[in-house]
Scaffold this motif. Structure first.
Motif, PDB file in Angstrom:
ATOM      1  N   GLN A   1       0.834  -1.199   0.000  1.00 11.51           N
ATOM      2  CA  GLN A   1       0.000   0.000   0.000  1.00 11.51           C
ATOM      3  C   GLN A   1       0.871   1.251   0.000  1.00 11.51           C
ATOM      4  O   GLN A   1       0.502   2.271   0.563  1.00 11.51           O
TER       5      GLN A   1
ATOM      6  N   GLN B   1      -6.447   3.152   2.478  1.00 12.72           N
ATOM      7  CA  GLN B   1      -7.615   2.308   2.664  1.00 12.72           C
ATOM      8  C   GLN B   1      -8.592   3.074   3.555  1.00 12.72           C
ATOM      9  O   GLN B   1      -8.219   4.036   4.215  1.00 12.72           O
TER      10      GLN B   1
ATOM     11  N   GLN C   1     -12.360   2.668  10.812  1.00 15.18           N
ATOM     12  CA  GLN C   1     -12.735   1.689  11.851  1.00 15.18           C
ATOM     13  C   GLN C   1     -12.248   2.159  13.216  1.00 15.18           C
ATOM     14  O   GLN C   1     -13.024   2.259  14.173  1.00 15.18           O
TER      15      GLN C   1
ATOM     16  N   ARG D   1      -3.161   5.124  -3.702  1.00 11.43           N
ATOM     17  CA  ARG D   1      -1.970   4.265  -3.648  1.00 11.43           C
ATOM     18  C   ARG D   1      -1.040   4.629  -4.776  1.00 11.43           C
ATOM     19  O   ARG D   1      -1.486   5.006  -5.865  1.00 11.43           O
TER      20      ARG D   1
ATOM     21  N   PHE E   1      -5.220 -10.364   6.193  1.00  9.55           N
ATOM     22  CA  PHE E   1      -5.122  -8.917   6.424  1.00  9.55           C
ATOM     23  C   PHE E   1      -4.621  -8.747   7.847  1.00  9.55           C
ATOM     24  O   PHE E   1      -5.030  -9.516   8.730  1.00  9.55           O
TER      25      PHE E   1
ATOM     26  N   PHE F   1      -5.412  -6.707  10.041  1.00 11.64           N
ATOM     27  CA  PHE F   1      -6.406  -6.220  11.011  1.00 11.64           C
ATOM     28  C   PHE F   1      -7.601  -7.152  11.185  1.00 11.64           C
ATOM     29  O   PHE F   1      -8.538  -6.833  11.906  1.00 11.64           O
ATOM     30  N   THR F   2      -7.580  -8.296  10.497  1.00 15.06           N
ATOM     31  CA  THR F   2      -8.652  -9.272  10.718  1.00 15.06           C
ATOM     32  C   THR F   2      -8.034 -10.649  10.925  1.00 15.06           C
ATOM     33  O   THR F   2      -6.984 -10.968  10.376  1.00 15.06           O
TER      34      THR F   2
ATOM     35  N   ALA G   1     -15.348  -7.064   9.874  1.00 14.17           N
ATOM     36  CA  ALA G   1     -15.104  -5.896   9.032  1.00 14.17           C
ATOM     37  C   ALA G   1     -15.001  -6.366   7.588  1.00 14.17           C
ATOM     38  O   ALA G   1     -14.647  -7.513   7.326  1.00 14.17           O
ATOM     39  N   PHE G   2     -15.338  -5.484   6.687  1.00 18.34           N
ATOM     40  CA  PHE G   2     -15.119  -5.795   5.268  1.00 18.34           C
ATOM     41  C   PHE G   2     -14.736  -4.524   4.537  1.00 18.34           C
ATOM     42  O   PHE G   2     -14.983  -3.414   5.012  1.00 18.34           O
ATOM     43  N   GLY G   3     -14.061  -4.716   3.400  1.00 18.19           N
ATOM     44  CA  GLY G   3     -13.688  -3.568   2.579  1.00 18.19           C
ATOM     45  C   GLY G   3     -13.934  -3.934   1.129  1.00 18.19           C
ATOM     46  O   GLY G   3     -13.425  -4.926   0.628  1.00 18.19           O
TER      47      GLY G   3
END
Ligand code: PHE
Length: 348
Positions: free
Chosen positions: A158, A172, A177, A201, A255, A257-258, A312-314
């Motif tokens: 990123q 992102q 969040q 990016r 990821f 963060f998940t 969470a989702f993106g």
């Protein structure tokens, strides 16, 4: 002829002239001729010096009276002529209000905004809040709070535009969040939010990459949230955007963060899963990333990860729009070519 008779005759002649004049310019001429310094009334007044003492005031007052009467007659005639003139003008300029007007071309929201609007409507209907976050973001929120400490290898993917060492264009929407969790009062109920917006990016632009694109972040935090809740929510997204018949498939992914993390595929809407060019003959199309929120992310945002958890989702509205409308180059969205954009007129 004595002066009184002259005045009476003058008045009669002038009045008939005034009454018959049809032209505003002419009435002005009449006024100047009659009442001006070289006019007949002035002349009468001048001749008064030869009159007797008795006659003088009588003729004088008559002369004044005639002048006033003529002035009044001229004023009235002028007003009348002006009204006639306006009426004629209106008659000539009459517009036919039943003629079709000049069409005003109505625009429409940008195709990506239409996708975002659709998702906002969906999530608002499910009780989520829509949250905005800053596009110029702190390293702290963009990376650290998302469990990407300094030198974490996942930062490389990123790489982005830095303003200073600590400030950057967000890569992102995930930092929203952390920002939202920090502010949320969990004693008042669960946190359910989506956050749409632009991200950046340092990619080389090509058909599938743009240095600026969009994401919609989603986050739900409460007690007893499971991966089944995530899966149900993802299925609703897939069916709302790509059609009621769609199935979804979760593949393990990563990821920071998940944990666990998943890539989400949707069954191909073009070939119904049989295999075609859109799904590269696999029957599935990858549409978004998601997962259960990492305990570190909760702890850093001040949320007790022993009690609370969530998903969470993106997702990328650009990619959604490309798939849905068969657009094969992401750069089309940002060229502002009306011929391209106007193809996506919103219905209803
Ligand atoms: N932020 C991730 C990305 O940009 C997407 C994502 C968001 C994944 C939330 C999981 C949960 O790739």
């Amino acid at each position: 002829m004595d002066l009184k008779d002259r005045l009476t005759e003058l008045k009669a002649k002038a009045l008939s002239e005034i009454d018959t004049v049809e032209d505003l310019k002419k009435i002005n001429e009449i006024r100047v001729n009659l009442l001006g310094k070289k006019g007949p009334i002035t002349e009468v007044l001048r001749g008064m010096k030869d009159l007797s003492k008795e006659e003088r005031p009588v003729v004088g007052s008559l002369a004044n009276k005639v002048r006033d009467e003529l002035t009044e007659a001229i004023t009235q005639r002028r007003e009348k002529l002006e009204i006639i003139k306006t009426a004629r003008k209106l008659e000539k300029e009459k517009i036919d209000v039943t003629l079709p007007g000049v069409p005003v071309k109505a625009g429409q929201p940008h195709i990506i905004m239409q996708v975002i609007d659709q998702l906002e409507k969906l999530f608002l209907g499910m009780g989520y809040q829509v949250v905005d976050g800053p596009e110029v973001e702190e390293d702290h929120y963009n990376f650290e709070m998302m469990n990407l400490p300094k030198d974490h290898p996942a930062r490389d993917m990123q790489d982005t535009f830095y303003i200073t060492e600590q400030i950057l264009m967000r890569t992102q929407t995930s930092p929203v969040q952390a920002r939202t969790m920090e502010k949320h009062d969990f004693t008042k109920g669960p946190l359910k939010m989506i956050s749409p917006g632009k991200v950046y990016r340092r990619d080389t632009d090509d058909a599938t990459h743009s240095h600026q694109f969009h994401q919609v972040e989603g986050l739900v935090i409460d007690k007893h949230i499971t991966m089944a809740d995530l899966k149900g929510t993802l299925q609703i997204i897939a069916r709302t955007v790509f059609g009621d018949e769609r199935e979804i498939r979760l593949r393990p992914s990563y990821f920071p963060f998940t944990e666990p993390s998943v890539e989400v595929d949707v069954s191909c809407f073009k070939c119904e899963g049989k295999g075609c060019a859109v799904c590269k003959h696999t029957g599935w199309i990858e549409v978004l990333g998601a997962g259960m929120v990492h305990p570190n992310v909760l702890t850093m945002a001040g949320v007790d990860s022993e009690i609370y958890g969530g998903f969470a989702f993106g997702l990328g509205p650009d990619r959604f729009a490309m798939l849905k409308y068969g657009v094969d180059d992401i750069r089309e969205f940002y060229l502002n070519d009306v011929r391209f954009l106007s193809q996506f007129a919103q219905k209803g």
